[in-house]
Scaffold this motif. Structure first.
Motif, PDB file in Angstrom:
ATOM      1  N   MET A 121       0.811  -1.317  -0.105  1.00 33.85           N
ATOM      2  CA  MET A 121       0.226  -0.049  -0.059  1.00 33.85           C
ATOM      3  C   MET A 121       1.023   1.172   0.046  1.00 33.85           C
ATOM      4  SD  MET A 121      -2.975  -1.077   2.748  1.00 33.85           S
ATOM      5  CE  MET A 121      -3.470   0.374   3.133  1.00 33.85           C
ATOM      6  N   ASP A 122       1.890   1.190   0.447  1.00 30.98           N
ATOM      7  CA  ASP A 122       2.815   2.380   0.751  1.00 30.98           C
ATOM      8  C   ASP A 122       3.328   2.798  -0.848  1.00 30.98           C
ATOM      9  OD1 ASP A 122       2.820   2.449   3.381  1.00 30.98           O
ATOM     10  OD2 ASP A 122       4.617   1.102   3.877  1.00 30.98           O
ATOM     11  N   VAL A 123       3.322   1.880  -1.701  1.00 27.54           N
ATOM     12  CA  VAL A 123       3.840   2.468  -3.023  1.00 27.54           C
ATOM     13  C   VAL A 123       2.699   2.254  -4.040  1.00 27.54           C
ATOM     14  CG1 VAL A 123       6.202   1.613  -2.482  1.00 27.54           C
ATOM     15  CG2 VAL A 123       4.756   0.051  -3.698  1.00 27.54           C
ATOM     16  N   MET A 124       1.809   1.775  -3.830  1.00 23.24           N
ATOM     17  CA  MET A 124       0.738   1.440  -4.761  1.00 23.24           C
ATOM     18  C   MET A 124      -0.190   2.874  -5.021  1.00 23.24           C
ATOM     19  SD  MET A 124      -0.993  -2.427  -4.213  1.00 23.24           S
ATOM     20  CE  MET A 124      -1.401  -2.631  -5.603  1.00 23.24           C
ATOM     21  N   PRO A 125      -0.110   3.508  -6.217  1.00 20.32           N
ATOM     22  CA  PRO A 125      -0.976   4.629  -6.340  1.00 20.32           C
ATOM     23  C   PRO A 125      -2.621   4.467  -6.473  1.00 20.32           C
ATOM     24  CG  PRO A 125      -0.189   3.984  -8.508  1.00 20.32           C
ATOM     25  CD  PRO A 125       0.281   2.893  -7.591  1.00 20.32           C
ATOM     26  N   SER A 126      -3.228   5.456  -6.419  1.00 19.66           N
ATOM     27  CA  SER A 126      -4.509   5.704  -6.514  1.00 19.66           C
ATOM     28  C   SER A 126      -5.112   4.798  -7.895  1.00 19.66           C
ATOM     29  CB  SER A 126      -5.450   6.929  -6.602  1.00 19.66           C
ATOM     30  OG  SER A 126      -6.742   6.977  -6.659  1.00 19.66           O
ATOM     31  N   GLY A 127      -6.031   3.887  -7.952  1.00 17.12           N
ATOM     32  CA  GLY A 127      -6.245   3.325  -9.187  1.00 17.12           C
ATOM     33  C   GLY A 127      -5.831   1.746  -9.217  1.00 17.12           C
ATOM     34  N   SER A 128      -4.945   1.413  -8.309  1.00 21.16           N
ATOM     35  CA  SER A 128      -4.452   0.063  -8.240  1.00 21.16           C
ATOM     36  C   SER A 128      -5.204  -0.893  -7.735  1.00 21.16           C
ATOM     37  CB  SER A 128      -3.005   0.156  -7.104  1.00 21.16           C
ATOM     38  OG  SER A 128      -2.052   0.989  -7.682  1.00 21.16           O
ATOM     39  N   ARG A 129      -4.946  -2.291  -7.950  1.00 23.29           N
ATOM     40  CA  ARG A 129      -5.889  -3.230  -7.527  1.00 23.29           C
ATOM     41  C   ARG A 129      -5.162  -4.224  -6.792  1.00 23.29           C
ATOM     42  NH1 ARG A 129     -10.981  -5.301 -10.760  1.00 23.29           N
ATOM     43  NH2 ARG A 129     -11.693  -3.245  -9.554  1.00 23.29           N
ATOM     44  N   VAL A 130      -5.675  -4.932  -5.770  1.00 19.71           N
ATOM     45  CA  VAL A 130      -5.331  -6.120  -5.268  1.00 19.71           C
ATOM     46  C   VAL A 130      -6.352  -7.259  -5.261  1.00 19.71           C
ATOM     47  CG1 VAL A 130      -4.709  -7.107  -2.929  1.00 19.71           C
ATOM     48  CG2 VAL A 130      -4.464  -4.724  -3.252  1.00 19.71           C
ATOM     49  N   VAL A 131      -6.014  -8.435  -5.668  1.00 23.01           N
ATOM     50  CA  VAL A 131      -6.762  -9.502  -6.221  1.00 23.01           C
ATOM     51  C   VAL A 131      -6.079 -10.711  -5.207  1.00 23.01           C
ATOM     52  CG1 VAL A 131      -7.326 -11.181  -7.646  1.00 23.01           C
ATOM     53  CG2 VAL A 131      -6.873  -8.923  -8.523  1.00 23.01           C
ATOM     54  N   PHE A 132      -7.250 -11.092  -4.340  1.00 24.90           N
ATOM     55  CA  PHE A 132      -6.978 -12.450  -3.343  1.00 24.90           C
ATOM     56  C   PHE A 132      -7.467 -13.350  -3.652  1.00 24.90           C
ATOM     57  CE2 PHE A 132      -8.293 -14.563   0.464  1.00 24.90           C
ATOM     58  CZ  PHE A 132      -7.068 -15.098   1.090  1.00 24.90           C
ATOM     59  N   ILE A 133      -6.690 -14.806  -3.837  1.00 21.25           N
ATOM     60  CA  ILE A 133      -7.125 -15.892  -4.155  1.00 21.25           C
ATOM     61  C   ILE A 133      -7.918 -16.827  -3.183  1.00 21.25           C
ATOM     62  CG2 ILE A 133      -7.039 -17.708  -5.754  1.00 21.25           C
ATOM     63  CD1 ILE A 133      -6.499 -14.881  -6.963  1.00 21.25           C
ATOM     64  N   THR A 134      -8.825 -17.319  -3.086  1.00 23.44           N
ATOM     65  CA  THR A 134      -9.106 -18.492  -1.983  1.00 23.44           C
ATOM     66  C   THR A 134     -10.158 -19.530  -2.730  1.00 23.44           C
ATOM     67  OG1 THR A 134     -10.164 -18.549   0.163  1.00 23.44           O
ATOM     68  CG2 THR A 134     -11.293 -17.194  -1.404  1.00 23.44           C
ATOM     69  N   SER A 135     -10.434 -20.381  -1.753  1.00 24.01           N
ATOM     70  CA  SER A 135     -11.313 -21.693  -2.210  1.00 24.01           C
ATOM     71  C   SER A 135     -12.549 -21.269  -1.559  1.00 24.01           C
ATOM     72  CB  SER A 135     -10.573 -22.728  -1.912  1.00 24.01           C
ATOM     73  OG  SER A 135     -10.829 -22.840  -0.374  1.00 24.01           O
TER      74      SER A 135
END
Length: 247
Positions: A121-135
């Motif tokens: 989060m410290d380096v990700m600019p606005s508009g970035s995305r995080v995708v978490f993979i689960t089951s």
């Protein structure tokens, strides 16, 4: 222009299986990819070589996500090699391996996920995305029982998802979106193989319940789509067999 031109992506646990396929698909869309491995450097190098042979950009980075140094190494590699970070795919998970410490599943599937995201989060600019993979077996563990051999891992992954969702207000303040991709048992994965070994017939039984199970390539394609999908932060994308868990 490709959908991810100018974007740098980190894909954790991407030296093989689902993570490797996701890394290749993101590179095909124009992303520069940090391929993460913990021990299998030759496998990661092969993934990078495949991406580069197809005209893409990638670098392999060895990092143990259960340590602060591991997360930092991945982020530094993204910044140093490609100038930043705009997409984080949290694919690495585990806990069924032999010889690991008793609390390893929680350390990797909950604590490491949160620590990796907080650092990113410290380096990700606005508009970035995080995708978490689960089951599905983890996502629905509080309402649908799973196999005894998988329960501890499922609960640790659900704990990880819950902990990531607690960060939604902070992510929103930074303009970063979080998407969860939940899949059924996936043919050909290490987890499915270990489950079938612990509970013989588990894969076939789940295949009969679901009608069919997704392959590694099919599931990876659905994950890659979520990198740019027009969905709200906190969205859960269900892939295969969803009805069984909600009836």
């Amino acid at each position: 222009m490709a959908a991810l031109d100018g974007t740098t992506a980190i894909v954790t646990g991407s030296s093989r299986g689902i993570g490797a396929d996701v890394a290749k698909l993101l590179a095909d869309q124009g992303a520069a990819v940090v391929v993460n491995y913990r021990q299998k450097a030759p496998r990661a190098a092969k993934v990078v070589a495949g991406i580069e042979a197809a005209g893409g950009k990638a670098v392999a980075v060895g990092a143990d996500l259960t340590t602060a140094e591991g997360s930092a190494a991945l982020i530094q590699a993204a910044v140093d090699n490609f100038g930043g970070l705009g997409l984080l795919v949290l694919n690495a998970s585990g806990g069924m391996e032999s010889g690991v410490e008793e609390d390893y599943a929680l350390k990797l599937n909950r604590d490491a996920q949160v620590n990796m995201l907080r650092a990113a989060m410290d380096v990700m600019p606005s508009g970035s995305r995080v995708v978490f993979i689960t089951s599905h077996q983890a996502h629905f563990i509080n309402t649908v029982p799973t196999m005894a051999a998988y329960e501890a891992v499922a609960r640790s992954k659900r704990a990880g998802e819950d902990a990531l969702r607690e960060l939604l207000p902070e992510l929103e303040a930074k303009g970063i979106t979080l998407v969860v991709v939940s899949g059924d048992m996936i043919e050909g994965t290490v987890t499915a193989t270990l489950l079938d070994r612990a509970t013989p017939g588990a894969i076939e039984a789940r295949r009969e319940q679901a009608g069919r199970l997704y392959s590694v390539a099919e599931f990876a394609a659905e994950i890659a789509k979520m990198a740019t999908a027009d969905v709200p932060s906190g969205h859960t994308e269900y892939v295969g067999g969803y009805e069984y868990f909600t009836k």
